[in-house]
Enzyme design. Structure first.
Site: not given
Ligand code: M6R
Length: 634
Positions: A516, A2, A509, A106, A80, A532, A629
């Site tokens: 994302e 937020c 990553e 927030n 958010w 495995h 973010k």
């Protein structure tokens, strides 16, 4: 999560709030709202106007354009969702039952359930599912009490009410409050969530982050934990949680802390990927100047005592920062010879390992505001302090892109990665900056401890100096290549990323980036682990992206890839351009560099491929669904 903005001054508040919110939309974007105090009709008390809209900020802008929200005092919010669905009633501002007090928040009010129950027992009716709504109701209660005493101005009453209420709130939060009976007063408060006051000419603008201040002012006063402030057209009064007046001088923002525009790029993510040669060049310029002594070849802001006696390192981080930390751990162990462990900050908080002496604790956070990382660092500080670890304070380090953020106030030593503001929710250039910080740290530790010869250290430094050139060349070829390859992913539902050794975190990553921005299911594995279990997933519909750089695990990775090939998986190799093998269906070539610096380059195909796959699918790349973010909630 937020973003909050608040303004008081001589100009109309709504346009300033909307502009500020636009710059903060990266913090949350599922709904937004604003409230202003309208004094135009000379009606007493003045009128509180509140507008809220589900979805992107554009919806709020349209609503304000069509229905108006006059006033020179106002607060705004981009959300958010944490408590309650992202809809209009749960958007902020939240207001009290009489509609006189508006609050934006927030963070998270952890004890909101208890507070809500006791308010409901007193007959208060709630209109939303948010944790925030308790705040305007509590303020309303306090104001009623203060009015009975009645000796203060309305602004001073609002300040006192907010201060009292903030003492009842548990959690991490920043709030801004307005009241229709105090048309010249804006009250803001913060605990463990960021809030800055920007000082303009005859006006003040408060915000969760610096980009909201762009074009408004460069002079800021960051609020400290537990502080409450009253802003009026005449000035700022700052108080601590006990009500004692605080005096501090403002500071001046650097340009890089404010400027956010896409230039000619379609998305911030692509722009930020392309900024990486510059990120590396700047880092080299600042930290690898010629002529430094051989015992300290990297310019970092610490003296010899920082390195002395460190026997163990623990690193706390989340998401992409954790992946950078894993590369860092590889370097610190394999190059500098220091046992190093990496923890999910969110797990460390509740299951920390037994303490051991002479340990350096590192927190990695590009935003410097991630609640899990800050809380883990603070918990570790308390633990060590209570055991009387004498040099603990000097054995804490933060690696961040935001040196003005909370992490800098929490730990003694900071490495500023200096990558410039990153707007895309998917971290790219800050990941590279974090990696470079770890290379610098590992080199200095190796030099101090003599775990590597001067020649080995020199060789690594010389290789790092070549990184900007390689990155520039790679961007040229890989952008086109990734765009072409991305068309093969239009129906792909599962992607496996493989890597080993220092490139295993890059595989993780790659999988995180793809998830994302493209919403494709992706997993990263150490290549040797495939057999495995995960190999059961493979068939012709699954794509396998394998990082295979020259080095000690090169042949091993190629054998692991053969196993995937035998299961008909589509194979994409991120491998040296000189590789002689028919094994891959497609090759994303890496320049021939040592294994040790290869993560600084192998990240490029990971980022570009994710970007183009998402772009092909027409997705909202800079603001992916459900993400934000800066994750300032636990
Ligand atoms: O600001 P931080 O580096 O502490 O953030 C940690 C994670 O939330 C962050 O890396 C997240 O995983 C990013 N969206 C990755 O692209």
């Amino acid at each position: 999560m937020c973003g909050i903005v608040a303004v008081i001054g001589s100009r109309q508040a709504a346009p300033l709030l909307l502009e500020g919110l636009k710059q903060l939309e990266y913090r949350g974007y599922d709904s937004s709202g604003l409230a202003t105090i309208d004094t135009t009709s000379n009606q007493i008390p003045s009128r509180l106007i509140c507008k809220r809209a589900k979805g992107k900020l554009l919806n709020l802008r349209n609503l304000v354009d069509t229905s108006g929200s006059p006033g020179r005092l106002g607060i705004g919010h981009t959300r958010w969702a944490t408590h309650g669905r992202p809809d209009e009633k749960n958007a902020h501002p939240q207001i009290d039952s009489a509609g006189n007090i508006a609050v934006v928040q927030n963070g998270i009010i952890e004890n909101h359930v208890l507070l809500r129950r006791s308010l409901e027992a007193e007959g208060v009716e709630f209109a939303s599912e948010t944790d925030t709504e308790v705040i305007p109701h509590l303020i309303s209660k306090e104001l009623k009490l203060l009015k009975q005493v009645g000796r203060k101005s309305s602004g001073a009453m609002l300040l006192e009410a907010v201060r009292r209420v903030s003492l009842k709130l548990n959690g991490a939060y920043a709030i801004a409050v307005i009241w229709n009976e105090a048309p010249d007063a804006l009250v803001v408060a913060r605990r463990k969530a960021p809030l800055l006051i920007g000082l303009g000419e005859g006006e003040f603008l408060c915000a969760s982050d610096t980009p909201a201040l762009a074009g408004f002012t460069r002079t800021i006063l960051p609020m400290q934990d537990g502080e409450v402030a009253l802003l009026t057209p005449l000035g700022i009064e700052l108080y601590d949680q006990h009500g004692d007046r605080q005096k501090r001088s403002p500071s001046v923002l650097r340009d890089s802390e404010q400027i956010v525009n896409k230039r000619n790029f379609r998305h911030f993510m692509l722009k930020e990927i392309y900024e990486q040669p510059e990120t590396a060049s700047l880092w080299i310029e600042r930290h690898l100047p010629e002529g430094l002594p051989s015992e300290s070849p990297v310019a970092l802001p610490f003296d010899a005592s920082f390195y002395k006696g460190v026997e163990k390192i623990e690193i706390l981080a989340c998401g992409t920062s954790r992946h950078a930390a894993m590369v860092g751990a590889y370097l610190l162990e394999q190059f500098s010879g220091i046992p190093t462990s990496v923890f999910y900050a969110s797990e460390f908080r509740y299951a920390a390992p037994p303490l051991s002496p002479h340990t350096l604790t590192i927190g990695v956070s590009q935003s410097g505001e991630t609640a899990d990382t800050l809380a883990a660092l603070s918990m570790e500080a308390k633990r060590r302090d209570s055991l009387g670890d004498p040099d603990y304070a000097s054995r804490q380090l933060g690696i961040t892109n935001r040196p003005e953020s909370s992490i800098s106030r929490q730990v003694t030593n900071i490495i500023d990665i200096g990558a410039g503001i990153e707007v895309g929710v998917a971290a790219t250039k800050t990941f590279l900056g974090q990696l470079l910080a770890f290379y610098g740290l590992a080199i200095n530790f190796a030099a101090k401890r003599k775990s590597r010869s001067d020649e080995e250290i020199k060789k690594l430094i010389e290789e790092i100096r070549t990184v900007p050139k390689h990155l520039t060349l790679m961007l040229e070829t890989h952008n086109e290549l990734s765009e072409e390859l991305s068309h093969q992913f239009s129906d792909t539902q599962d992607v496996i990323f493989l890597g080993r050794g220092i490139n295993y975190p890059i595989a993780l990553e790659g999988a995180l980036k793809l998830k994302e921005v493209s919403y494709i299911h992706a997993e990263g594995y150490p290549a040797g682990e495939m057999k495995h279990g995960p190999i059961a997933l493979l068939d012709h519909k699954v794509a396998v992206i394998s990082i295979a750089n020259q080095g000690i695990v090169f042949d091993k990775v190629l054998s692991n890839v053969q196993e995937a090939k035998a299961r008909e998986a589509r194979l994409i190799g991120v491998a040296p351009e000189t590789i002689e093998t028919e094994i891959f269906d497609s090759l994303m070539p890496l320049p021939v560099v040592s294994e040790l610096i290869s993560p600084l380059l192998s990240l490029i195909p990971m980022q570009l491929l994710s970007y183009h796959i998402a772009a092909n699918r027409g997705l909202d790349i800079d603001q992916p669904r459900n993400l934000a973010k800066t994750v300032t909630v636990e």
